[in-house]
Design a protein around this motif. Sequence first.
Motif, PDB file in Angstrom:
ATOM      1  N   UNK A 195       1.134  -0.985  -0.123  1.00  0.00           N
ATOM      2  CA  UNK A 195      -0.161  -0.159  -0.004  1.00  0.00           C
ATOM      3  C   UNK A 195       1.094   1.595   0.250  1.00  0.00           C
ATOM      4  N   UNK A 196       1.816   0.955   0.302  1.00  0.00           N
ATOM      5  CA  UNK A 196       3.199   2.420   0.852  1.00  0.00           C
ATOM      6  C   UNK A 196       4.675   1.635   1.951  1.00  0.00           C
ATOM      7  N   UNK A 197       5.409   2.627   0.183  1.00  0.00           N
ATOM      8  CA  UNK A 197       6.566   1.880   0.982  1.00  0.00           C
ATOM      9  C   UNK A 197       7.515   2.524   1.926  1.00  0.00           C
ATOM     10  N   UNK A 198       6.654   3.394   2.391  1.00  0.00           N
ATOM     11  CA  UNK A 198       7.065   3.988   3.950  1.00  0.00           C
ATOM     12  C   UNK A 198       8.994   4.063   3.737  1.00  0.00           C
ATOM     13  N   UNK A 199       8.570   5.105   2.673  1.00  0.00           N
ATOM     14  CA  UNK A 199      10.430   5.014   2.524  1.00  0.00           C
ATOM     15  C   UNK A 199       9.636   6.313   1.310  1.00  0.00           C
ATOM     16  N   UNK A 200       9.441   7.969   2.265  1.00  0.00           N
ATOM     17  CA  UNK A 200       9.264   8.973   2.021  1.00  0.00           C
ATOM     18  C   UNK A 200      10.607  10.469   1.469  1.00  0.00           C
ATOM     19  N   UNK A 201      11.707   9.328   2.206  1.00  0.00           N
ATOM     20  CA  UNK A 201      12.697  10.553   1.796  1.00  0.00           C
ATOM     21  C   UNK A 201      13.766   9.914   1.019  1.00  0.00           C
ATOM     22  N   UNK A 202      13.629   8.181   0.533  1.00  0.00           N
ATOM     23  CA  UNK A 202      14.553   7.224  -0.271  1.00  0.00           C
ATOM     24  C   UNK A 202      13.991   6.972  -1.214  1.00  0.00           C
ATOM     25  N   UNK A 203      15.165   6.830  -2.196  1.00  0.00           N
ATOM     26  CA  UNK A 203      14.828   6.458  -3.651  1.00  0.00           C
ATOM     27  C   UNK A 203      13.864   5.277  -4.226  1.00  0.00           C
ATOM     28  N   UNK A 204      13.536   4.544  -3.830  1.00  0.00           N
ATOM     29  CA  UNK A 204      13.665   3.345  -4.076  1.00  0.00           C
ATOM     30  C   UNK A 204      13.086   2.732  -5.841  1.00  0.00           C
ATOM     31  N   UNK A 205      12.850   1.476  -6.243  1.00  0.00           N
ATOM     32  CA  UNK A 205      13.759   1.402  -7.150  1.00  0.00           C
ATOM     33  C   UNK A 205      11.503   1.168  -8.459  1.00  0.00           C
ATOM     34  N   UNK A 206      11.398   1.547  -7.478  1.00  0.00           N
ATOM     35  CA  UNK A 206       9.155   1.263  -8.464  1.00  0.00           C
ATOM     36  C   UNK A 206       8.800   1.841  -8.753  1.00  0.00           C
ATOM     37  N   UNK A 207       7.848   1.960  -9.616  1.00  0.00           N
ATOM     38  CA  UNK A 207       7.607   3.261 -10.075  1.00  0.00           C
ATOM     39  C   UNK A 207       6.802   4.086  -9.665  1.00  0.00           C
ATOM     40  N   UNK A 208       5.608   2.878  -8.887  1.00  0.00           N
ATOM     41  CA  UNK A 208       4.862   3.519  -8.151  1.00  0.00           C
ATOM     42  C   UNK A 208       4.874   3.533  -6.881  1.00  0.00           C
ATOM     43  N   UNK A 209       4.055   3.992  -6.271  1.00  0.00           N
ATOM     44  CA  UNK A 209       4.555   3.795  -4.338  1.00  0.00           C
ATOM     45  C   UNK A 209       3.678   2.512  -3.910  1.00  0.00           C
ATOM     46  N   UNK A 210       3.040   1.936  -4.754  1.00  0.00           N
ATOM     47  CA  UNK A 210       1.916   1.062  -3.647  1.00  0.00           C
ATOM     48  C   UNK A 210       1.921   0.373  -5.348  1.00  0.00           C
ATOM     49  N   UNK A 211       2.168  -1.344  -5.261  1.00  0.00           N
ATOM     50  CA  UNK A 211       2.049  -2.233  -6.125  1.00  0.00           C
ATOM     51  C   UNK A 211       1.950  -3.577  -5.476  1.00  0.00           C
ATOM     52  N   UNK A 212       1.343  -5.124  -6.952  1.00  0.00           N
ATOM     53  CA  UNK A 212       1.627  -6.387  -6.075  1.00  0.00           C
ATOM     54  C   UNK A 212       3.190  -6.562  -6.317  1.00  0.00           C
ATOM     55  N   UNK A 213       3.622  -6.845  -5.072  1.00  0.00           N
ATOM     56  CA  UNK A 213       4.616  -8.606  -5.391  1.00  0.00           C
ATOM     57  C   UNK A 213       4.800  -9.505  -5.488  1.00  0.00           C
ATOM     58  N   UNK A 214       4.951  -9.747  -7.581  1.00  0.00           N
ATOM     59  CA  UNK A 214       5.023 -10.452  -7.794  1.00  0.00           C
ATOM     60  C   UNK A 214       5.476 -11.448  -8.037  1.00  0.00           C
ATOM     61  N   UNK A 215       6.944 -11.105  -8.569  1.00  0.00           N
ATOM     62  CA  UNK A 215       7.699 -12.181  -8.026  1.00  0.00           C
ATOM     63  C   UNK A 215       8.968 -11.861  -6.602  1.00  0.00           C
ATOM     64  N   UNK A 216       9.585 -12.737  -6.469  1.00  0.00           N
ATOM     65  CA  UNK A 216      11.117 -12.765  -5.865  1.00  0.00           C
ATOM     66  C   UNK A 216      11.601 -11.566  -6.254  1.00  0.00           C
TER      67      UNK A 216
END
Length: 403
Positions: free
Chosen positions: A17-38
């Motif tokens: 629902x939220x990566x809880x990383x407002x100050x980090x640049x995470x590698x995902x295009x969106x801040x919410x997503x389904x974890x589909x693969x390992x």
Amino acid sequence: MIKKVSVGQLRVGMFVHDFNAGWLDHPFALNSMKLAVEEDLRRVFAAGIRELFIDTSRGLDVDAPTREEAAVDTEQQIRQLDQVTPPAERRSALAEELARARNAFGEGTRVIRNVMEDARLGRQLEIESAKSAVEKIAASVLRNGNAMMSLRRLKNVDDYTYLHSVSVCAMLAAFARDVGMDMGDIHDIALGGLLHDIGKARVSAAVLNKTTRLSPEEFTLVKSHVVLGSDLLRQMPGIPPLTFAPLELHHECYDGSGYPRGIKGETIDLVGRMSAIVDVYDAISSERCYHVPLSPAEAIRKLFEWSGHHFDPQLVQRFVRSVGIYPVGTLVRLESERLGVVIEQRESSLLTPVVRVMFDIRHNHYLAPDDVDLSRPLGTGGGDRIVSHESPARWKVDVDRFL
């Protein structure tokens, strides 16, 4: 249901629902997503994310606290910090200090703008003018830090880099004072705060101001500002040794997930650990071209939530005691069903600041602003109590109008 989970609890099939990383640049295009693969799980951990929120209505469930339960726990821990050590010297009155603080803040902004322009063009840096500005900022902070804290809220998104530098300078000066450093060290550390992002002068403005998520190559370029700034200053004579710590260490994380060196724990110099806290607090509570700011109180709660992983937990507690459980600029709801903006911390308690009351909730209308010292009893200018911090957007309140 929204739950807060550690990365160790993540499983393929969960919905973030939220990566809880407002100050980090995470590698995902969106801040919410389904974890589909390992590979998604590995990328979350590699990004330095340690806790996040999942939506159990859209993916797998796990035994974990709800978002509301986690927030209550954080609030209880923060309120236990309600102890303030009064300053040894008498502070100047807030109204008396505001004009001096405004002049010092303005001078600091002009100086860092010129210094970064010189750095961009490869000219000699005017370090002596920066030292002079820092001395005035530190002097104002030591007389009454509430004045400078109120000014750091008045930011123009287009001047973010310069205003952020001055804010970090001022808050580091206050933080260094509160951990018992002497005046000479405070000046050197605050100078490092003013110059901590100088390497950004050598990074493309188009990348720095990009409003969409950075590519891996762009993120690497942005991270290079630490080394670029360090190389620039180390070529200059007369830079105090303590000045380098804020510049070189403000992106290092307590758990080793930071950059550029990836060092951890107390291997990170004390001033570096302090600088990381101050830098993130100002960043997440400031309006930026790609970021909606958190309120000061929300930013404090995020720091507390992230402490232990990204920040030294003991220093986060010291920082909270320095700026307050309800920092200057926080919109609060009072027991009397009125809204007010925190304008000053009191020496007696973090829970009883001075609040500028300006809105009647029951009758849904503005009031003539009235300053209420919550540390005083009824009949002497007090007699009220904070029941919660509120979202200015929800109430359509422009907090800066009342500072």
